[in-house]
Design an enzyme around this catalytic site. Structure first.
Site, mmCIF file in Angstrom:
data_model
loop_
_atom_site.group_PDB
_atom_site.id
_atom_site.type_symbol
_atom_site.label_atom_id
_atom_site.label_comp_id
_atom_site.label_asym_id
_atom_site.label_seq_id
_atom_site.Cartn_x
_atom_site.Cartn_y
_atom_site.Cartn_z
ATOM 1 N N HIS A 449 -24.535 35.334 -51.888
ATOM 2 C CA HIS A 449 -25.957 35.654 -52.064
ATOM 3 C C HIS A 449 -26.798 35.058 -50.948
ATOM 4 C CE1 HIS A 449 -30.000 34.710 -53.630
ATOM 5 N NE2 HIS A 449 -29.903 35.903 -54.186
ATOM 6 N N ARG A 539 -12.065 31.254 -21.751
ATOM 7 C CA ARG A 539 -11.567 29.886 -21.667
ATOM 8 C C ARG A 539 -10.742 29.536 -22.903
ATOM 9 N NH1 ARG A 539 -17.062 29.445 -19.930
ATOM 10 N NH2 ARG A 539 -17.244 28.864 -17.732
ATOM 11 N N ARG A 607 -7.763 32.650 -19.134
ATOM 12 C CA ARG A 607 -7.212 31.558 -18.319
ATOM 13 C C ARG A 607 -6.340 30.668 -19.198
ATOM 14 N NH1 ARG A 607 -11.492 27.666 -15.614
ATOM 15 N NH2 ARG A 607 -11.569 26.835 -17.739
ATOM 16 N N GLU A 709 -9.569 27.805 -6.325
ATOM 17 C CA GLU A 709 -10.443 26.639 -6.476
ATOM 18 C C GLU A 709 -9.971 25.464 -5.618
ATOM 19 O OE1 GLU A 709 -10.379 25.901 -10.687
ATOM 20 O OE2 GLU A 709 -8.266 26.390 -10.821
ATOM 21 N N GLY A 730 -13.194 29.837 -8.591
ATOM 22 C CA GLY A 730 -13.818 28.797 -9.403
ATOM 23 C C GLY A 730 -14.721 27.978 -8.507
ATOM 24 N N SER A 731 -15.989 28.349 -8.453
ATOM 25 C CA SER A 731 -16.876 27.757 -7.438
ATOM 26 C C SER A 731 -17.103 26.263 -7.638
ATOM 27 C CB SER A 731 -18.212 28.497 -7.408
ATOM 28 O OG SER A 731 -18.822 28.488 -8.683
ATOM 29 N N ASN A 732 -17.024 25.776 -8.867
ATOM 30 C CA ASN A 732 -17.242 24.342 -9.088
ATOM 31 C C ASN A 732 -16.155 23.494 -8.435
ATOM 32 O OD1 ASN A 732 -19.522 24.915 -10.559
ATOM 33 N ND2 ASN A 732 -18.545 24.666 -12.542
ATOM 34 N N ASP A 733 -14.884 23.813 -8.765
ATOM 35 C CA ASP A 733 -13.788 23.038 -8.179
ATOM 36 C C ASP A 733 -13.665 23.287 -6.681
ATOM 37 O OD1 ASP A 733 -12.588 21.294 -10.011
ATOM 38 O OD2 ASP A 733 -11.670 22.964 -11.087
ATOM 39 N N CYS A 780 -15.723 33.512 -11.158
ATOM 40 C CA CYS A 780 -16.052 33.168 -12.538
ATOM 41 C C CYS A 780 -16.740 31.812 -12.611
ATOM 42 C CB CYS A 780 -14.805 33.176 -13.413
ATOM 43 S SG CYS A 780 -13.544 31.997 -12.899
#
Length: 824
Positions: A449, A539, A607, A709, A730-733, A780
């Site tokens: 409900h 992920r 991944r 990466e 993987g632009s961060n790594d 990504c």
């Protein structure tokens, strides 16, 4: 069987839904053919709403049209609206009723007193000549159809209204279960008539300005399904939270179904992906959540029911087998096709013959009626202390003071704009629910409900928390977040959040494929309407961390665990599983399948796990199996784990989950991606391990990608391109390793910038080298979601796809379309 409770919270109108036919009704000719006061369900269709109400017309429609498609509906009969009017006339109720209702209008007289006196008029009345005889005759015919045995029936109310085609009276009347014997049947019929004047029904009609005399009532008498000896529940042919159209959502509990609807238990939940039903040997069940199901409703003596405690075995077991789940889902699809719209359906399983039955169906009226041109998005702008969690209802956020109300007698004390905290709700709570900023309950599932009313009122709710009334204090400031389709969270304090409207109209097309980054399976459903070309990064870590919660090696070596607390927690989480590793495989597979379903048949790139050792150690039982590393960011992570003897058997569970997703569930749109692959030799080892687990590149159209990466991925791009179907940057790594900056370092954060020319040179080189081998290149990483100018750079360099955070998809598409136009 228990539709009346559920119908109250639906805008499904008695005369508002039909099945490929018009609503003129059959009129007097049908009366002459089938008798003035009784109609067998077999003789009814959706055209007969004005005669027997929407509920009974729907049952007749299904029996007449869906039996050949395998949909099983219990038979029965209905009294007509004419029988009701005759009862009023012969018992001289109308004038007395008018006098009592006049008191209510003139001086706001005591609603409870007026309602009680009117109901007593009906119960003291007698059936006129002919009506009782027809009811008993039809009841005996129902007995004959069922082998002339003593049967019990459900006696249900089905309201209809003259000249009020848009009025919903469903759910305001009563249902009587386990009725057996002629005398009890007639008394139950009188009680159904009386229930047309429950306090809430009188109040509703007064509030809407409806003439009480223009509402009539038909009684449905339906053979009871002995679900008290098995189970029952509710299902929807659409995802009730997001409107995702390719999903069947099923709730199930032991015994009769009222506990599911009332929200007094936490039921099982099953989710089935419709497009793969009936295809090959697929089993497209993409989620199974075991509910507590602490109690079950069973028959007591005639015309009564009672709740008893479920057994320990019942609480730890699913109500339905997979084959039964799929059968119900197939029926939901058939019913939806017949009516031409998403449906809200009740089902029951007979414990005596083991068969499933559909006992009611009506239109779903919340998600199916939303406009497709735009969608609301909510985002918490700050973190907070989590108090508790439950099922997420409503896709929104609310922040306000909590008001704890445990008993319906205290609802008048509720302060408008507060967040209602209670055990469960029922129809009497609706007036204050309309005034609430949000709702949190101890019990209930997605078809309870509280959940249904919250959706219709467009307010967020967190249901089934089990301990909200104990953990949240009256007047405590809280924030509830339902932005994840699966898990609703209650936070301490008033947290800042943002509400925005995403316009989906007139979105331009782009040559560059725009995909999404998704972690949570629930979030994937939330964003299914976005015009994305699949998912570029799913992920796996989120599913492992938030759904599975257990280190895979702790499941594989459970008997050797030294941590007693972890061992107990694992035992509790894996209840119902003989094989603890199978718990990991099943939950990971279903989580991935949900993400894949949201974009099917578009590609979804998953991944493989990329936890660092310190993150793995934080999983339940994980510390025993993880090294203590000085710099986990550059340590035992990604590809190096998969072939290592220290982790390979755990990686095998991931591979088995992927195989299950693709081959058993049927999500062949799933591709896989290998993270942090340092060398070409390592790539060869990984591909060999995948092949050992029957995940070979190209087999059954499987594509295998590699993350880019590490500088070596760019420098040796042409060699990697010969081994994989594509790269995902993987632009961060990559920024971390090109610039030599620990991306977690606060002291160096001002230097960390993916737009640095050195990083961009590496990306340009990768695209150029990959193109020589017709190898796809996407990205990504976070950068194109944060910086539109970085997305422009990628397009100019000729990247194949850009995978973005969902909330940045629309703006980035528009910008990329402009850039592509300038390059023509």
């Amino acid at each position: 069987m228990f539709g009346d409770l559920l119908n109250l919270f639906s805008d499904a109108v008695s005369g508002s839904f039909k099945a490929n036919s018009s609503y003129h009704g059959r009129g007097e000719d049908m009366n002459k053919e089938s008798g003035q006061y009784i109609r067998l369900f077999d003789d009814l269709s959706s055209d007969d709403v004005s005669i027997v109400g929407g509920k009974n017309a729907s049952l007749g429609e299904m029996i007449s049209n869906l039996k050949e498609r395998g949909v099983r509906v219990p038979d029965g009969f209905a009294t007509t609206a004419e029988a009701y009017r005759k009862y009023l006339e012969e018992n001289e109720i109308s004038e007395k009723m008018d006098a009592r209702l006049k008191e209510l209008k003139e001086d706001g007289g005591n609603l409870s007193k007026v309602g009680k006196s009117i109901r007593m008029m009906f119960r003291k009345g007698e059936f006129p000549n002919g009506i009782a005889e027809e009811i008993i005759s039809a009841f005996n015919e129902l007995r004959n159809r069922n082998g002339n045995q003593d049967i019990s029936v459900a006696v249900r109310s089905s309201a209809t209204a003259e000249d009020l085609p848009h009025a919903s009276f469903a759910g305001q009347q009563e249902t009587y279960l386990n009725v057996s014997g002629e005398e009890d049947l007639l008394e139950a019929c009188k009680s159904c008539y009386a229930s047309l004047f429950t306090n809430r029904a009188i109040s509703y009609r007064e509030e809407k300005g409806f003439d009480h005399k223009k509402v009539a009532l038909s009684i449905g008498v339906q053979r009871m399904v002995r679900s008290d000896k098995a189970g029952s529940g509710v299902m929807f042919s659409i995802d009730t939270e997001t409107g995702f159209e390719d999903m069947v959502v099923i709730n199930a509990a032991w015994g009769l179904g009222e506990n599911v609807v009332q929200g007094s238990i936490n039921p099982d939940e099953y989710q089935v992906f419709k497009p793969l039903l009936g295809r090959d040997s697929y089993n497209p069940i993409i989620d199974k959540i075991l509910g507590d199901k602490e109690k079950k409703m069973v028959y007591a003596r005639s015309s009564t029911t009672k709740n008893i405690n479920a057994t320990k075995k019942e609480r730890s077991s699913f109500v339905l087998e997979d084959e039964e789940i799929l059968t119900l889902a197939e029926w939901a699809v058939e019913i939806e096709k017949h009516y031409g719209q998403p449906m809200d359906i009740e089902w029951a399983k007979d414990g005596q013959n083991g068969k499933l039955y559909i006992v009611q169906a009506r239109p779903e009226t919340v998600q199916s009626q939303k406009e497709a041109g735009s969608m609301k998005a909510y985002e918490l702008k700050e973190g907070g202390k989590e108090i508790l969690s439950g099922l997420s209802i409503g896709e929104a956020i609310a922040a306000a003071k909590a008001q704890v109300i445990r008993d319906a007698d205290d609802i008048d004390k509720f302060k408008e704009g507060s967040i209602l905290i209670t055990g469960m709700t029922d129809p009497d709570w609706v007036p204050i629910m309309k005034k609430a900023a949000g709702i949190v309950t101890d019990y209930g599932g997605r078809t309870s409900h509280a959940a249904i009313v919250s959706r219709e009122l467009s307010i967020p709710a967190v249901v089934g928390t089990e301990e909200a009334t104990e953990k949240i204090e009256d007047n405590q400031e809280i924030t509830i977040s339902c932005t994840d389709n699966e898990r609703g969270v209650v936070y301490d304090g008033i947290l800042e959040f943002e509400e925005s409207t995403i316009d989906l109209k007139e979105i331009p097309e782009t040559k560059t494929k725009i995909k999404m980054n998704i972690a949570s399976p629930g979030a994937a459903f939330r964003w299914w309407r976005l015009p994305a070309d699949g998912i570029g990064l799913a992920r796996m870590e989120f599913i492992i961390n938030n759904v599975i919660k257990i280190h895979p090696l702790a499941l594989l070596h459970y008997d050797d665990l030294k941590d007693k607390d972890a061992k107990k927690t694992i035992r509790d989480l894996t209840k119902g599983y003989d094989s603890k590793p199978q718990y990991f495989i099943d939950h990971l597979a279903r989580g991935i399948a949900k993400i894949a379903a949201s974009q099917y048949p578009k590609q979804v790139i998953v991944r493989m796990s990329d936890f660092k050792s310190n993150e793995y150690a934080d999983l339940i039982g994980g510390k025993q199996f993880e090294p203590d590393e000085e710099n986990p960011m550059l340590g035992f992570r990604g590809a190096s784990r998969y072939y290592s003897e220290k982790y390979r058997e755990a990686f095998a569970l991931e591979c088995k989950a992927i195989k299950k997703v693709r081959e058993e569930i049927g999500m062949e749109n799933v591709a896989i991606m290998i993270p942090f692959c340092r060398t070409v030799e390592e790539a060869d080892k990984i591909l060999s391990v995948l092949s050992d687990y029957d995940l070979e590149r190209g087999q059954s159209a499987l594509k295998i990608y590699v993350m880019c990466e590490i500088p070596s991925n760019v420098i040796l791009a042409e060699e990697f391109a010969q081994r994989f179907d594509g790269f995902s940057i993987g632009s961060n790594d990559l920024t971390q390793l090109v610039l030599g900056i620990d991306r977690d370092s606060a002291e160096l954060s001002s230097l960390f910038d993916e737009r640095n020319n050195a990083v961009k040179v590496f990306i340009s080189q990768l695209i150029e080298r990959a193109n020589k081998h017709d190898c796809e290149v996407g990205i990504c990483g976070q950068a194109p979601s944060d910086y539109l100018e970085f997305a422009e750079f990628l397009v100019r360099e000729g990247i194949d796809s850009i995978s973005l955070n969902p909330d940045s998809v629309i703006n980035t598409i528009k910008r990329i379309a402009d850039v592509e136009k300038g390059l023509e």
